[in-house]
Design an enzyme around this catalytic site. Structure first.
Site, PDB file in Angstrom:
ATOM      1  N   SER A 227       0.790  -1.233   0.000  1.00  0.00           N
ATOM      2  CA  SER A 227       0.000   0.000   0.000  1.00  0.00           C
ATOM      3  C   SER A 227       0.821   1.282   0.000  1.00  0.00           C
ATOM      4  O   SER A 227       0.298   2.337  -0.345  1.00  0.00           O
ATOM      5  CB  SER A 227      -0.939   0.000   1.206  1.00  0.00           C
ATOM      6  OG  SER A 227      -1.769  -1.141   1.150  1.00  0.00           O
ATOM      7  N   VAL A 228       2.075   1.239   0.420  1.00  0.00           N
ATOM      8  CA  VAL A 228       2.830   2.506   0.360  1.00  0.00           C
ATOM      9  C   VAL A 228       2.991   2.952  -1.086  1.00  0.00           C
ATOM     10  O   VAL A 228       3.223   4.129  -1.359  1.00  0.00           O
ATOM     11  CB  VAL A 228       4.210   2.436   1.067  1.00  0.00           C
ATOM     12  CG1 VAL A 228       4.049   2.340   2.575  1.00  0.00           C
ATOM     13  CG2 VAL A 228       5.068   1.306   0.535  1.00  0.00           C
TER      14      VAL A 228
END
Lengths: 493, 455
Positions: A227-228
């Site tokens: 998700s980063v």
């Protein structure tokens, strides 16, 4: 035979014998010339030539300094090598200093700055000539690093022995403020004056399944960002001019990938918030997968590849340690492109790369060249090198930067990165949990973010590989506090 | 008046010429002392970073002994060659400095230090050389004792094989010793006895040996019945090779004999026969003697890891080559290299030690000194007034030249490595004694070449 004949006799063979002797001596002149002039360089480079090693240990190797503390230094010894290398803070700085060995080469700053540390760099040429003439023992320059000792210590303490890595950057200058990789090793074990022991240590560490010799922050096996990476996808969308943070996406609880039977769900296993549609901002703050899969498909693989490349993916960096380039799969097909939108499929990154993205998003869209050398000081304290900050590029506009800062701060105050909050400090961040593609393998837990207090700022990236798969809000529980600790350490120092 | 003038003129010529020679020698000796003493001081500054007086005082004592030899020459051999003594003084002094340098690296001092023993041996050798020059006023008498010389040579050669006093070092049985106190290499002294025997024997036998026999392939070969001597010497050298396991010495002796018989007869066929015999012996030795095979292997495949690591392999050769490479053109400087890494750095490997610290320039200078020394010897032979002087002069000069070639060629991988000492440089008492005796003989020989020495 007359007297004269007798006197003249033997003269011809004696002349021939003297010619033979001359030929023999010419052979000797030739063979010594071959060794000492023609092949000298090759022979000196032979791995079995201990004299070359002795030479490198005969120099007083310069110190590596962090905040005035030597993290690598040379002390005189009585044995045949003249100098003993010591690493007073050993494992804490192993991923920074690397090691300098007898026969196994050198790594880290020891390797990257070897010429400076041994005084063999071009900038020291005249000093060395002078030292030779005046009969002084040769000595190398010391190298002062940009590392913030408090941040480095905080990173190590917060990671608490877990497998993972932490990188902290000064977004304004690109200075590396912390670089820690765990598990680590003690470089003192490499400083021994016995090639056999060094070889044994090296083989042991090499065989260690936890890979302590890998610098995970810049050069380990690359990580899935999970998700980063949504920060990159969101920034790509804003840069395209076709989207704002308020752009809306359909909000199903399951999405079938285009041209594939595979389905994508959000981490929550439900819709992203209550509405029929969801804004980009909400998707980012709540870290939903489905909107980002749709967004990636709409942006197209070219736009994504272009933007990642502007952020530094695929780029060889020397900080001066060599950084393994992060990769984005520019040849992804439609379903895979959707997976890259939230950092899966073949997107692979170093923690440094993620820290660079965050630093650029924070720093009005300007990405600085990360580097660790503050100054190089000659033995007489002359400053030989004082690298200026250099701009690596402008991956996003100031508007995109401002919008992303807002969303990241919201993620810390109201989203999934609440554990990164530091009272009285402006903090923005993003967590991530990446499947590694190996079933049963622990997820990579991520946090990246920035902190700002008065004129000081810091960008961090944290990756943790827990011992086992911990289900739930694990990134915020495990990774975000590590980022907070480093942000606090930098801003309070 | 006219008569008186002629007389004074004659006296002046008689006195001036020899005095000129000896004055030149003294001048060159002073330079030699400065070079040798300078090397000692540089070694101390390089390795110790201070100057230690005791070794310098000892070296000074040797300087006084060479001065004594010079003064002896002024009285008993006024017309002797003026170049030989200074050249040998430099070589001997450089050798002591390098041996001392390796002692410093190994922390040896006092009687345990090879350099101390080397200095004492140099002193003994110089005294013996002075005695030889003073006692042997006419070297031609030596020709009379040629068979005694042969007997002495054989006894000296056999001595290391006598149980109880023979010593095997490095696999070669070429040493004798009493307890641990004294060890000598009698083969070094046998070299001189052999040269005297060959010169004496060939002087008388040269006419019959020159008689040509059948012509084969364009070369006239000697009669079969004249082949006896060369076969005997060849057999003797093969025995040295087999029983004493000393390749270098047997090559040296046979080469010496070959060149002397060639000089005596002027017949190239002797060389052809000799080289043929060497080839025969060499091939046989290669297939039957393990150590010869290993030497060849270590020469050809020196840098192969397996040969490098093998027992009796090429480790020493390769380390010596590394040392010389490290020295490069100008060397690391005296006392500043690591010559002690190479095994036997002060004896068999003194040339790579010097090469490391003095560089290619230093090696060239040393080889040039040997070349000058050898050329002076050959010159004495060339101008010798009689067969014996000629043969002995050329023989002794060639022995030195060949020995240098075998050793330096071995360490620089021009030829396979064999264990021989580098004349005057390497640590070793018997070698010093033998080579200074050769110097005394050459000086004595050159004195008989009246009016032809350099100025």
């Amino acid at each position: 035979m007359s007297d004269k004949d007798r006197e003249q006799s033997m003269r011809r063979p004696i002349r021939r014998v003297s010619a033979l002797l001359l030929v023999m001596f010419i052979g000797l002149f030739g063979s010594s010339t071959m060794i000492q002039a023609v092949q000298a360089d090759v022979l000196q480079a032979d791995a079995r030539n201990t004299r070359t090693l002795f030479d490198s240990f005969a120099v007083e190797r310069g110190a590596i300094v962090v905040d005035g503390i030597p993290v690598a230094q040379s002390t005189p010894t009585d044995d045949e090598y003249a100098w003993q290398r010591e690493y007073p803070l050993g494992p804490l700085y192993a991923s920074v200093t690397g090691y300098n060995t007898l026969g196994q080469g050198n790594t880290g700053i020891e390797g990257a700055m070897n010429d400076e540390l041994t005084g063999a760099a071009n900038s020291q040429f005249f000093d060395q000539i002078l030292a030779t003439i005046t009969g002084q023992d040769p000595s190398g320059s010391s190298v002062e690093l940009t590392i913030d000792h408090a941040a480095q210590q905080a990173a190590a303490d917060a990671l608490a022995g877990r497998e993972g890595a932490v990188v902290a950057l000064d977004p304004d200058t690109g200075d590396v403020l912390a670089m820690y990789s765990s598990p680590t090793f003690d470089p003192n074990a490499f400083a021994l004056h016995s090639t056999a022991t060094v070889q044994e240590t090296y083989n042991q560490l090499l065989a260690d399944p936890s890979d302590p010799l890998h610098n995970r922050a810049i050069a380990g096996d690359l990580y899935y960002p999970g998700s980063v990476f949504k920060l990159v996808t969101a920034a790509t969308a804003l840069e395209s001019g076709r989207y704002t943070l308020q752009s809306e996406f359909p909000n199903p609880d399951v999405l079938q990938l285009t041209g594939s039977t595979a389905e994508v769900r959000n981490a929550s296993r439900t819709t992203c918030g209550p509405g029929e549609t969801v804004t980009l901002e909400t998707a980012l703050v709540l870290s939903c997968n489905i909107p980002f899969a749709q967004l990636a498909a709409e942006l197209g693989v070219d736009a994504m590849a272009q933007q990642t490349s502007e952020f530094g993916f695929g780029r060889d960096l020397s900080i001066p340690l060599q950084v393994t380039p992060s990769t984005y799969p520019a040849d992804a097909n439609a379903p895979n492109l959707m997976l890259t939108g939230f950092g899966q499929y073949d997107v692979r990154v170093t923690p440094l790369q993620i820290a660079m993205v965050t630093a650029a998003l924070y720093n009005d869209g300007t990405m600085m060249q990360p580097q660790m050398i503050d100054r190089v000081l000659a033995p007489d304290l002359d400053v030989l090198d004082d690298p200026e900050p250099t701009i690596l590029g402008n991956p996003v506009s100031t508007q995109t930067s401002a919008a992303m800062r807002g969303a990241m701060q919201l993620a810390v105050t109201d989203g999934l990165a609440t554990n990164a909050a530091v009272p009285g400090v402006t903090v923005g961040g993003k967590t991530g949990t990446a499947e590694t593609g190996e079933s049963g393998e622990p997820f990579n837990l991520w946090f990246t973010g920035y902190g700002e207090l008065d004129d000081r700022s810091v960008a961090v990236a944290v990756v943790v590989v827990p011992d086992e798969n911990i289900v739930g809000d694990t990134s915020n529980v495990i990774a975000a506090p590590i980022g907070r600790a480093v942000i606090e350490a930098v801003l309070n120092s | 008046m006219v008569q008186l003038r002629e007389v004074t003129e004659a006296i002046r010529v008689r006195i001036r010429n020899p005095a000129k020679l000896r004055n030149l020698e003294l001048f060159l000796l002073v330079i030699a002392w400065v070079l040798a003493g300078g090397a000692m001081v540089l070694v101390q500054l390089g390795a110790l970073e201070r100057v230690d007086m005791l070794p310098l005082q000892l070296a000074g004592g040797l300087g006084i002994l060479t001065l004594a030899l010079h003064i002896a020459l002024r009285f008993v051999a006024r017309e002797a060659d003026a170049i030989i003594l200074p050249v040998v003084t430099v070589l001997n002094g450089l050798g002591i400095a390098m041996i001392y340098r390796i002692d410093l690296a190994e922390g040896a001092s006092g009687w345990a230090a090879a350099s101390t023993r080397q200095m004492v041996w140099t002193g003994i050798a110089l005294v013996v050389a002075i005695l030889a020059i003073v006692l042997v006023r006419n070297h031609r008498v030596l020709a009379r004792y040629r068979f005694l010389a042969m007997a002495v040579a054989i006894v000296l050669l056999v001595l290391p094989l006598v149980p109880g006093i023979g010593r095997t070092i490095n696999g070669a049985t070429v040493w004798i010793g009493v307890g641990d106190v004294l060890s000598l290499q009698p083969g070094e002294l046998a070299k001189i006895a052999l040269a005297i025997f060959f010169a004496g024997y060939l002087m008388t036998a040269r006419d019959s040996l020159s008689v040509v026999g059948r012509k084969v392939l364009g070369i006239r070969f000697p009669r079969v019945r004249d082949l006896g001597p060369i076969l005997i010497v060849w057999a003797m050298c093969m025995l040295v090779l087999i029983f004493q396991r000393d390749l270098g010495t047997s090559v040296l002796y046979f080469g010496l004999f070959l060149v002397m018989i060639y000089v005596a007869t002027g017949r190239r066929s002797w060389m052809v026969i000799g080289v043929g015999l060497v080839a025969l012996g060499g091939v046989a030795a290669y297939f039957t003697l393990g150590y010869v095979q290993r030497r060849i292997d270590a020469w050809v495949n020196a840098f192969d890891q397996s040969v490098y690591e093998a027992q009796g392999g090429s480790f020493q050769i390769v380390q010596g080559v590394f040392g010389m490479a490290q020295g490069g053109l100008l060397g690391t400087g005296l006392g500043l290299g690591r010559p002690d890494i190479t095994p036997y750095a002060n004896s068999d490997y003194i040339i790579p030690s010097l090469g490391e610290e003095l560089g290619l320039a230093g090696v060239f200078a040393i080889l040039a000194l040997y070349l000058v020394l050898v050329s002076r010897g050959v010159r004495i032979g060339f101008q010798g007034p009689d067969d014996f002087t000629k043969l002995l002069g050329v023989g002794l000069a060639f022995a030195i030249g060949l020995q240098v070639f075998i050793v330096v060629g071995g360490v620089t991988r021009l030829i396979p490595l064999t264990g021989l000492t580098t004349p005057f440089l390497a640590a070793g008492g018997s070698s010093l004694l033998a080579n200074w005796l050769i110097v005394a003989l050459l000086l004595r020989l050159s004195d008989s070449v009246r009016g032809r020495g350099i100025a």
